[in-house]
Design a protein around this motif. Sequence first.
Motif, PDB file in Angstrom:
ATOM      1  N   GLY A 175       2.006  27.038  -6.546  1.00 55.31           N
ATOM      2  CA  GLY A 175       3.642  27.703  -5.235  1.00 55.31           C
ATOM      3  C   GLY A 175       3.115  26.455  -3.915  1.00 55.31           C
ATOM      4  N   LEU A 176       2.675  25.808  -4.376  1.00 60.65           N
ATOM      5  CA  LEU A 176       2.844  24.882  -2.442  1.00 60.65           C
ATOM      6  C   LEU A 176       4.287  24.154  -3.041  1.00 60.65           C
ATOM      7  N   GLY A 177       5.450  24.065  -3.901  1.00 63.81           N
ATOM      8  CA  GLY A 177       6.993  23.498  -3.926  1.00 63.81           C
ATOM      9  C   GLY A 177       6.186  21.859  -3.477  1.00 63.81           C
ATOM     10  N   ALA A 178       7.269  21.558  -2.767  1.00 62.81           N
ATOM     11  CA  ALA A 178       6.768  20.488  -2.182  1.00 62.81           C
ATOM     12  C   ALA A 178       5.869  19.807  -1.679  1.00 62.81           C
ATOM     13  N   TRP A 179       5.478  20.287  -1.102  1.00 63.77           N
ATOM     14  CA  TRP A 179       3.998  20.622  -0.278  1.00 63.77           C
ATOM     15  C   TRP A 179       2.485  19.783  -0.873  1.00 63.77           C
ATOM     16  N   LYS A 180       3.090  19.759  -2.372  1.00 56.75           N
ATOM     17  CA  LYS A 180       1.882  19.284  -3.527  1.00 56.75           C
ATOM     18  C   LYS A 180       1.823  17.460  -3.402  1.00 56.75           C
ATOM     19  N   TYR A 181       3.279  16.698  -2.792  1.00 51.40           N
ATOM     20  CA  TYR A 181       3.345  15.574  -2.744  1.00 51.40           C
ATOM     21  C   TYR A 181       2.802  15.430  -1.332  1.00 51.40           C
ATOM     22  N   VAL A 182       3.091  15.784  -0.162  1.00 53.56           N
ATOM     23  CA  VAL A 182       1.901  15.786   0.741  1.00 53.56           C
ATOM     24  C   VAL A 182       0.094  15.680   0.492  1.00 53.56           C
ATOM     25  N   ALA A 183       0.071  16.966   0.010  1.00 50.29           N
ATOM     26  CA  ALA A 183      -1.502  17.166  -0.934  1.00 50.29           C
ATOM     27  C   ALA A 183      -1.264  15.891  -1.229  1.00 50.29           C
ATOM     28  N   GLY A 184      -0.564  14.984  -2.462  1.00 49.90           N
ATOM     29  CA  GLY A 184      -1.030  14.408  -3.621  1.00 49.90           C
ATOM     30  C   GLY A 184      -1.003  12.780  -2.340  1.00 49.90           C
ATOM     31  N   TRP A 225       0.711  -1.180   0.232  1.00 54.38           N
ATOM     32  CA  TRP A 225      -0.432  -0.123  -0.351  1.00 54.38           C
ATOM     33  C   TRP A 225       0.642   1.169  -0.025  1.00 54.38           C
ATOM     34  N   PHE A 226       1.541   1.145   0.737  1.00 56.26           N
ATOM     35  CA  PHE A 226       3.061   2.749   1.124  1.00 56.26           C
ATOM     36  C   PHE A 226       3.190   2.586  -0.773  1.00 56.26           C
ATOM     37  N   LEU A 227       3.624   1.888  -1.187  1.00 56.22           N
ATOM     38  CA  LEU A 227       3.872   2.137  -2.981  1.00 56.22           C
ATOM     39  C   LEU A 227       3.649   2.432  -3.614  1.00 56.22           C
ATOM     40  N   VAL A 228       1.806   2.270  -3.529  1.00 56.92           N
ATOM     41  CA  VAL A 228       0.725   2.753  -4.216  1.00 56.92           C
ATOM     42  C   VAL A 228       0.395   3.779  -3.460  1.00 56.92           C
ATOM     43  N   ALA A 229       0.355   4.448  -2.598  1.00 55.96           N
ATOM     44  CA  ALA A 229      -0.278   5.732  -2.420  1.00 55.96           C
ATOM     45  C   ALA A 229       1.583   6.260  -2.860  1.00 55.96           C
ATOM     46  N   GLY A 230       2.719   6.339  -2.386  1.00 53.09           N
ATOM     47  CA  GLY A 230       3.532   7.044  -3.236  1.00 53.09           C
ATOM     48  C   GLY A 230       3.099   7.178  -4.390  1.00 53.09           C
ATOM     49  N   MET A 231       2.779   6.632  -4.996  1.00 57.30           N
ATOM     50  CA  MET A 231       2.738   6.419  -6.668  1.00 57.30           C
ATOM     51  C   MET A 231       1.383   7.350  -7.064  1.00 57.30           C
ATOM     52  N   ILE A 232       0.575   7.256  -6.555  1.00 55.42           N
ATOM     53  CA  ILE A 232      -0.609   8.278  -5.962  1.00 55.42           C
ATOM     54  C   ILE A 232      -0.271   9.795  -5.894  1.00 55.42           C
ATOM     55  N   ALA A 233       0.719   9.958  -5.010  1.00 60.58           N
ATOM     56  CA  ALA A 233       0.999  11.548  -4.451  1.00 60.58           C
ATOM     57  C   ALA A 233       1.518  11.611  -6.055  1.00 60.58           C
ATOM     58  N   VAL A 234       2.523  11.207  -6.364  1.00 62.56           N
ATOM     59  CA  VAL A 234       3.478  11.478  -7.557  1.00 62.56           C
ATOM     60  C   VAL A 234       2.558  12.114  -9.015  1.00 62.56           C
ATOM     61  N   LEU A 235       1.509  11.148  -9.283  1.00 64.32           N
ATOM     62  CA  LEU A 235       0.703  11.281 -10.399  1.00 64.32           C
ATOM     63  C   LEU A 235      -0.151  12.404 -10.331  1.00 64.32           C
ATOM     64  N   VAL A 236      -0.617  12.841  -8.719  1.00 57.61           N
ATOM     65  CA  VAL A 236      -1.958  13.246  -8.693  1.00 57.61           C
ATOM     66  C   VAL A 236      -0.456  15.315  -8.266  1.00 57.61           C
ATOM     67  N   ALA A 237       0.396  15.100  -7.708  1.00 53.12           N
ATOM     68  CA  ALA A 237       1.229  16.765  -7.250  1.00 53.12           C
ATOM     69  C   ALA A 237       1.054  17.503  -8.948  1.00 53.12           C
ATOM     70  N   PRO A 238       0.920  16.523  -9.979  1.00 56.71           N
ATOM     71  CA  PRO A 238       1.000  18.062 -10.718  1.00 56.71           C
ATOM     72  C   PRO A 238      -0.712  18.624 -10.928  1.00 56.71           C
ATOM     73  N   ARG A 239      -1.804  17.809 -10.422  1.00 58.79           N
ATOM     74  CA  ARG A 239      -3.245  18.437 -10.584  1.00 58.79           C
ATOM     75  C   ARG A 239      -2.888  19.373  -9.615  1.00 58.79           C
ATOM     76  N   VAL A 240      -2.893  19.333  -8.838  1.00 58.91           N
ATOM     77  CA  VAL A 240      -2.805  20.156  -7.274  1.00 58.91           C
ATOM     78  C   VAL A 240      -1.589  21.080  -7.601  1.00 58.91           C
ATOM     79  N   ASP A 241      -0.297  21.104  -8.566  1.00 59.81           N
ATOM     80  CA  ASP A 241       0.034  22.510  -9.213  1.00 59.81           C
ATOM     81  C   ASP A 241      -0.301  22.633  -9.379  1.00 59.81           C
ATOM     82  N   GLU A 242      -1.702  22.553 -10.700  1.00 61.43           N
ATOM     83  CA  GLU A 242      -2.706  23.097 -10.946  1.00 61.43           C
ATOM     84  C   GLU A 242      -3.231  23.478 -10.261  1.00 61.43           C
TER      85      GLU A 242
END
Length: 386
Positions: free
Chosen positions: A59-68, A38-55
Motif C-alpha cells: 500500500g505504499l504506492g510510489a513511496w516504495k521507490y523512495v524506500a528502495g 552512482w545515481f544510475l545504480v541507485a535508481g536501478m536498486i530502487a526499481v529492483l527493490v520496489a517489488p520487495r518493499v511492496d511485499e
Amino acid sequence: MSTPVSRPEPGPDRPSRPPGTLKVGTLAGADVLVSSSWFLVAGMIAVLVAPRVDEVTPGLGAWKYVAGLVFAVILYGSVLLHEASHAAVARHYGYPVSSITLHFLGGATAIEGEAKRPVEEFWIAVAGPLTSLAVGGVALALHPVSPDGLVLMAVEGLAGANLLVGILNLVPGLPLDGGRVLKSAIWGITSDVHRGSIVAGWVGRVMALGALLWPSFQSEVLGWPVGLVDYVVAFVVAMFLWSGASAAITSARIRSRLPRLVARDLARRTLAVPDDLPLAEAVRRAQEAQAGSIVTVTADGRPVGVVNGAALVATPEDRRPWVATSTVARTLSDGLALPVDIDGEELVRAITRTPAAEYLLVESDGSVYGVLTASDVDAAFRAGGR
C-alpha cells in the motif's frame, strides 16, 4: 567492487577532484565523492527493490521507490565504511588519502604513493573486506531482534550484501583487495613488488573470464534462470576486472624498468663557458673537449643555463660567431637542476614535473657533474624493456 588506488604524489596542477563527481563530505581525512554513475545504480536498486518493499509493506504506492532509494543509500553507506577503513589504515602508515569515490561498481580510495613494505600493502588492502564482513556479521546478529517490515528487509539486505562484498573482495586477483593481499604475499616471499603485481594481475584476468562465463555456468550447470540483466552485469564486472588487472600488469612492467634509470650513469660530459661567449667558440671548445653538452656560467662560475640542443642546431653556422651562447641556453629555473644521484621513479617524477630537453646534474656540494637529456632517459627506458 572496491579497491584502494595508489596514485602519484599530488602536484600543483592536479585538479581538486575528478570531473563528473560531486563532493558530499569528508571521512577519515579524505573527501567523499559521488560519481554520476552512482545515481544510475541507485535508481536501478530502487526499481529492483520496489517489488520487495511492496511485499513487506503493501500500500505504499510510489513511496516504495523512495524506500528502495533509501535502501540504496544505506547499502552504499556500508561501502563507504569499507573504503574509510582503507583510508584509515593508509593514514596510519603515513600515506595521504585524497579522496573516497562511490561509483557504479562500489568504491575506490585514492591513496597518494605506493606502499613501501609488503605488510603495509597487506593491511591497507585487507582492512576493507574485514570491515564489510564485520558489518555483515553485525547485521546478521541483529536479524533475530529486528522488527518485521522495512527494518528487517534492510537488515537482511545489509547482511547479505556485506558478507558477499567481503568474500568477493578477498578473491586473490587485481584490482580487487584480495589481489593486493596476494601481491603483498608474493612481494614478501620474493622481495619483488613488481612480480607480485604481475602474478596478481594475471589471476585478476582469470577472474574476469570467470565472471564473464558465470551466467552460462548458472544456466547450464546449476539450472538457475538467467536473464539479460545477468549477462549485462557479468559483462560490466568482467570488463572492470580485466581492465584493472591489465593496467596493474602494464604498470608493474613499466615500473620494473625504472630502477635502471640512474642519472649519474646517463649524464653527458659538459663544458662550462661564459654566458656571453660567442656560440661558435663555445661549440669549438666543446668539440675539442669531447663534451656532449654546454653549460653557461656567470663571471664567478655560477651555472645559469643549459644550451638547448635543438636551438643550437637551428642556429646557422654563419651566425654563431655573432650571437652569445646564452641566446640558445635555457635558464636554470626551478626543476632544471637535479641531484646527480637521483634515479628510478624519483627521476621520472622530477622530469615529469618540469618538462625540458636538458637538465643540469649537480653534486651534493653544488658543483656541476654533467647534463642529463630527456632523450637519453627515454632511450635508456626503452632499452630496459628489451
